[in-house]
Design an enzyme around this catalytic site. Structure first.
Site, PDB file in Angstrom:
ATOM      1  N   HIS A 133      -0.947  -3.588   3.782  1.00  0.00           N
ATOM      2  CA  HIS A 133      -1.333  -2.397   3.020  1.00  0.00           C
ATOM      3  C   HIS A 133      -0.513  -2.277   1.739  1.00  0.00           C
ATOM      4  O   HIS A 133      -1.066  -2.080   0.645  1.00  0.00           O
ATOM      5  CB  HIS A 133      -1.138  -1.160   3.907  1.00  0.00           C
ATOM      6  CG  HIS A 133      -1.422   0.149   3.239  1.00  0.00           C
ATOM      7  ND1 HIS A 133      -2.459   0.972   3.619  1.00  0.00           N
ATOM      8  CD2 HIS A 133      -0.802   0.793   2.210  1.00  0.00           C
ATOM      9  CE1 HIS A 133      -2.465   2.059   2.847  1.00  0.00           C
ATOM     10  NE2 HIS A 133      -1.462   1.972   1.988  1.00  0.00           N
ATOM     11  N   GLU A 134       0.813  -2.424   1.865  1.00  0.00           N
ATOM     12  CA  GLU A 134       1.686  -2.236   0.697  1.00  0.00           C
ATOM     13  C   GLU A 134       1.525  -3.374  -0.309  1.00  0.00           C
ATOM     14  O   GLU A 134       1.505  -3.137  -1.516  1.00  0.00           O
ATOM     15  CB  GLU A 134       3.146  -2.107   1.126  1.00  0.00           C
ATOM     16  CG  GLU A 134       3.447  -0.920   2.046  1.00  0.00           C
ATOM     17  CD  GLU A 134       2.897   0.411   1.571  1.00  0.00           C
ATOM     18  OE1 GLU A 134       2.770   0.619   0.341  1.00  0.00           O
ATOM     19  OE2 GLU A 134       2.560   1.250   2.427  1.00  0.00           O
ATOM     20  N   HIS A 187      -1.418  -2.951  -2.513  1.00  0.00           N
ATOM     21  CA  HIS A 187      -1.195  -2.018  -3.635  1.00  0.00           C
ATOM     22  C   HIS A 187      -0.769  -2.770  -4.897  1.00  0.00           C
ATOM     23  O   HIS A 187      -1.094  -2.349  -6.008  1.00  0.00           O
ATOM     24  CB  HIS A 187      -0.070  -1.024  -3.295  1.00  0.00           C
ATOM     25  CG  HIS A 187      -0.529   0.217  -2.586  1.00  0.00           C
ATOM     26  ND1 HIS A 187      -1.380   1.140  -3.152  1.00  0.00           N
ATOM     27  CD2 HIS A 187      -0.214   0.718  -1.368  1.00  0.00           C
ATOM     28  CE1 HIS A 187      -1.577   2.139  -2.307  1.00  0.00           C
ATOM     29  NE2 HIS A 187      -0.881   1.907  -1.204  1.00  0.00           N
TER      30      HIS A 187
END
Ligand code: NI
Length: 157
Positions: free
Chosen positions: A130-131, A134
């Site tokens: 997820h990170e 980004h």
């Protein structure tokens, strides 16, 4: 150390690719500390630099085992799949169901710019994916099985 303003979905900066960090400056160290403060303040398990408006390849993660700082991270291995709930500090009050690898290996630099490899399973694998997404301008909202759900109204039921 300070809490920084979190950019929310709809803000263009969240869709832009981030630049690698060539070396660690005082400014970058302050940014990392502020990112940790901001993540803990918002009760998130992770935060990426673009979420505080900085297009640098830096993420912080804490799934409850202590802080992890990853600079210029890249996923170098994945295996398996997991399907579960995912949320983001930049998309307040919402969650979605996302399928991710169940295991990932990530190569990065730590807060001293030393090369490290991190292996994660389950929640840590999900947070890493997820990170790191980004940093290339990707949000989980475009990867959900059936759109976004309202976290608050679900709790009220
Ligand atoms: Ni996020």
């Amino acid at each position: 150390m300070a809490i920084r303003e979190v950019r929310e979905i709809g803000d263009d900066i969240l869709t832009k690719p981030c630049k690698p960090v060539p070396k660690l400056t005082i400014r970058t160290r302050i940014l990392i500390n502020d990112m940790l403060d901001t993540m803990y303040e918002k009760s998130g398990v992770g935060l990426a630099a673009p979420q505080v408006g900085i297009l640098k390849q830096i993420v912080v993660i804490d799934i409850g085992d202590g802080p992890l700082v990853l600079i210029n991270p890249e996923v170098i291995e994945t295996s398996g799949t997991q399907t579960g709930e995912e949320a983001c500090i930049s998309v307040p009050g919402k969650y979605g169901i996302v399928t991710r690898p169940n295991y990932v290996k990530v190569r990065a630099r730590n807060e001293d710019m030393e090369e490290i490899e991190i292996e994660g399973e389950e929640l840590l694998a999900r947070a890493l994916c997820h990170e790191i997404d980004h940093l290339s301008g990707k949000l989980y909202v475009n990867q959900t099985e059936d759109g976004l759900h309202d976290a608050a109204s679900e709790e009220d039921e």
